[in-house]
Design a protein around this motif. Structure first.
Motif: not given
Length: 863
Positions: A417-418, A460-465, A594-597, A616-621
């Motif tokens: 989650i973090d 690096s992974l988060v920056s690509e989204v 939490l909704v994870l993609l 794995a990105v967070l789409c929302g709650k």
């Protein structure tokens, strides 16, 4: 002359009462005697001895006398509990019933009588008064000694399971009746009422106050259809609330324990068709005696849990009383014995403990043997205690191990989650790591506070989204399923590979359960005409191959076939859904998820090869509460408005997500297929969606309600019918109705997935993808080999530049030439016997296998 086939048995104040009908010795006498024998158990002889008897004469001129039932009830005049027996006197079509009280002097006293034009057969109960109630034609009737008039209760019920006293309510009858929908609830819509779901409801009716008690204070609605008998163990009122403890037997051969309307325990019964249950408070424990229609009986103990303690066969009846005057109750079992006319020839008195008397045993000779048995029993108990202690030690070790596993899983979920929320995860402290090491486990978290490699990879992974990759996040409730949908943008979806899914993680910190929710993901592509033919996880796989792959190639279809018809032109967005069971989530009353993609992001390199990275990105709650579900906030609303179905796009997607898709090719040789459209709009009561008119929604009442149909004609004699239904039962009902509407010459063939044209295009794309995978794998192998050879030639660059003749002139030159020739030979052997890292080889082999499996699956579907 005794009529032993009509004997009735009753226990009263530690005595056994035997009621029998007999004819007088005088042949011309037109009376029948009702005889009673008071039997007491003699602990010296270990037999039942008759203490006294009584007779009541009944006039029986051209009449038939029968004993219906007997019980011990309270006499309202004195408050004393007395035995009473219900008798029937039938003369032609006139039926007379009368109730007799038996006093301590063996004198029978008529209490009241009444006449009926029918016979009592269903749910006859005796209770305080004395009073009598019964059920006839789904109506409740009762009569008491105070009124002596038959009265009808203003309720209808299909069965009576118990009648007795409840604190503050007087005499209450518990029964089951057909459920009725509230006036505010639409019978054609999706009902959230328990009564509508189960079709029947459990309820109570107070006779004195004529008040109806809700069944939820006794048991949940789900058990109303299966309960056959009930015994109320305790009733009390606390703060104006009725608190009930009861046991019930069901048609599913179970004994169920309820307390204040909640389930407390279940026990599987050893025989079928149980019909009655009664308690016995022995010196050891509270027992429940269950009788079966086959003549068998069993006893269930209620300690830490319900469990069958003993069982018997060929039992005539089971009575509960203090037969040996010990101060606690015992069970008296009377067995069937065809070889002996005496009703007490075969019996047993037991409390499943120290008390155990049985007929036919010589107790005087058993006394010495009992001493030896006691010594053997002591040794057995010691051995069992040792085994119990060892088992308890194993259980404690297992509980500690499960606790450690739970902590590891919870900490991993917090880290996940973090990670998706781009927060710095605080690693467990040294004390926790020391605890793991002491328990024999290796710590899963490093002691280094800031691991540089992992943080850089995450960044690096988060920056690509991209910042905006979702258009909408929604949730719906369909039956017992929760559907969560994420609508992705076309630009972001085009950068993903086929492996896309959603997962749900509870945001609360529950220490006893895992926060990860089990769900099933589906990718639904909607187009302008809503063909919805691409639901990836609904494809049927061939039996020998179980790997789950997406065979639609998503963007490749769009690039390779840009001139397709409007039916497969996408509307610019894809929707990914996750379906999970709703019932476990409702136990928390209010839960945040939490909704994870999860996806594999494609990276296009300069050499035209493609590599993918898992993200794995967070789409929302989403917030889920029982109150919102009860109010129908997330319910699917498919309403009929004029000639259309006004369901929103999210409602349509939710129904598709929980449905199973089946496609049928329908071919007619000698007539057109126009009857199918008439069948859909007529018999199935379908209306097209306003958002997508090629699909129709079934409004017909019953199981088929909510089914979606898609009918497309290839030509007047051939068409494709796609059915989205909840289960196979609904599918068979639809096909049964369809075959009656079709002409006899029509043939209906189940298609495994999609049409032949679409599958052919998919096969071409899959074969092309397989060739590219092989090419990229070989290219990667050659590149690594060339790098190896280049590195080996670096030391020989100076030798290559020198002339050959000058090398052969001197001895040193010959040695250099020989060394150069030896190096070239070694490099040649190395190039012919290339080695590869095991992890790299495994990755390449997996890619090739996935591509080949994709091709094989499409070929299987085309076959």
């Amino acid at each position: 002359m005794l009529l032993s086939e009509q004997d009735q048995f009753l226990s009263y104040n530690g005595e056994l009462l035997v009621f029998q009908l007999s004819k007088p010795e005088e042949a011309d006498d037109k009376t029948i005697n009702l005889c009673v024998r008071r039997m007491a158990f003699n602990r010296d002889t270990k037999l039942f001895v008759q203490k006294s008897s009584g007779v009541f004469s009944i006039e029986a001129t051209h009449s038939k006398i029968e004993m219906i039932c007997c019980s011990c009830t309270t006499d309202s005049r004195t408050g004393i509990i007395l035995p009473c027996i219900l008798m029937k006197k039938k003369k032609r079509n006139n039926v007379k019933y009368f109730l007799l009280l038996l006093h301590s002097t063996n004198q029978f006293e008529p209490s009241f009588y009444f006449r009926l034009d029918y016979e009592l057969k269903e749910d006859i109960r005796l209770f305080a008064g004395p009073s009598l109630l019964w059920r006839h034609a789904n109506k409740l009737f009762y009569i008491s000694s105070n009124t002596c008039v038959v009265q009808s209760a203003p309720v209808q019920l299909s069965s009576v399971v118990w009648a007795g006293e409840i604190v503050g309510e007087g005499t209450v009858v518990l029964g089951v009746r057909t459920a009725y929908l509230p006036e505010t609830e639409n019978p054609e819509g999706f009902s959230v009422s328990d009564r509508a779901i189960w079709g029947s409801e459990f309820f109570g009716y107070a006779i004195q106050t004529q008040k109806t008690l809700t069944g939820t204070c006794f048991m949940p609605h789900a058990y109303s259809r299966v309960v056959s008998s009930v015994y109320v163990c305790k009733s009390e009122r606390l703060k104006q609330q009725l608190r009930i403890s009861l046991v019930a037997i069901t048609h599913k051969n179970q004994l169920v324990w309820f307390q204040n309307g909640a389930l407390k325990g279940v026990c599987e019964l050893p025989y079928e068709k149980p019909y009655s249950v009664k308690p016995a408070l022995t010196s050891n424990d509270l027992l429940f005696v269950v009788s079966f229609a086959s003549g068998n009986s069993c006893v269930v103990q209620r300690r830490d849990s319900l469990q069958v303690a003993s069982k018997w066969q060929k039992v005539k009846c089971v009575l509960v009383d203090d037969f040996i005057s010990s101060g606690s109750e015992q069970l008296l079992l009377l067995f069937d014995d065809d070889s002996n006319a005496d009703v007490l020839s075969t019996f047993r008195i037991t409390d499943l403990g120290e008390v155990n008397y049985a007929s036919g045993i010589n107790y005087k000779h058993d006394v010495p043997a009992a001493e030896g048995l006691q010594e053997n029993g002591l040794l057995t108990v010691r051995a069992l205690e040792a085994r119990l202690q060892a088992g308890w030690t194993s259980v404690r070790e297992l509980q500690q191990h499960l606790g450690i596993q739970r902590r590891v899983i919870l900490e991993s979920c917090r880290a996940l989650i973090d990670l998706v929320e781009e927060r710095t995860h605080i690693l467990p402290n040294s004390k926790e790591n020391t605890f793991f090491c002491k328990e024999g486990l290796v710590s899963l978290w490093d002691d280094v506070e800031n691991p540089p490699d992992s943080l850089s990879k995450v960044t690096s992974l988060v920056s690509e989204v991209p910042e905006r990759f979702t258009e909408e996040l929604w949730q719906r409730v369909v039956d017992d399923s929760l559907v969560v949908g994420v609508k992705l943008t076309e630009s972001f979806y085009s950068s993903l590979s086929s492996d896309v899914s959603l997962s749900l993680v509870m945001d609360q910190d529950f220490s006893s359960i895992s926060p990860i929710i089990k769900c099933q993901s589906k990718i639904i592509k909607l187009n302008k005409a809503f063909s919805a033919l691409a639901i990836s996880s609904s494809q049927i796989e061939p039996p020998p191959k179980k790997m789950k792959l997406d065979l639609h190639s998503k963007n490749d279809l769009k690039k390779e076939f840009p001139m397709r018809s409007s039916r497969i032109q996408l509307d610019g967005a894809k929707t990914v859904t996750a379906v999970t069971s709703l019932s476990p989530l409702l136990a928390f009353h209010r839960v945040c998820c939490l909704v994870l993609l999860h996806a594999s992001k494609q990276n296009h390199q300069n050499d035209s090869s493609q590599q993918s990275k898992k993200i794995a990105v967070l789409c929302g709650k989403i917030l889920l509460s029982l109150e919102d579900i009860s109010n129908g906030r997330y319910s699917v609303k498919m309403l009929r408005e004029s000639s259309y179905c006004t369901g929103s796009m999210e409602d349509i997607l939710a129904v598709l997500a929980v449905s199973v898709r089946f496609s049928f090719q329908i071919v007619s040789c000698d007539c057109t297929l126009t009857p199918i459209s008439s069948w859909l709009l007529g018999e199935m009561e379908c209306t097209p969606f306003k958002e997508c008119q090629d699909n129709v929604f079934c409004h017909k009442a019953g199981n088929v309600h909510g089914t979606i149909f898609n009918w497309s004609l290839k030509n007047p004699f051939e068409g494709l019918l796609t059915i989205y239904c909840r289960n196979l039962t609904v599918l068979f009902q639809c096909l049964h109705s369809l075959t009656r509407a079709l002409p006899p010459s029509c043939s209906v063939k189940l298609l495994r997935s999609g049409t032949k044209g679409v599958l052919t295009e998919q096969l071409a794309l899959a074969l092309e993808k397989e060739m590219l995978t092989l090419k990229n794998s070989l290219f990667l192998k050659e590149t690594k080999a060339e790098n190896c050879l280049t590195w080996g030639n670096e030391s020989g660059k100076k030798i290559d530049n020198a002339p050959l003749d000058s090398l052969l002139d001197t001895e040193e030159g010959v040695q250099q030439f020989r060394k150069k020739l030896q190096n070239e030979r070694e490099e040649s052997v190395q190039s012919m016997n290339q080695t590869m890292n095991g992890a790299l080889y495994q990755k390449i082999a997996l890619k090739i296998a996935e591509a080949q499996l994709s091709s094989d699956m499409i070929v299987w579907r085309l076959a």
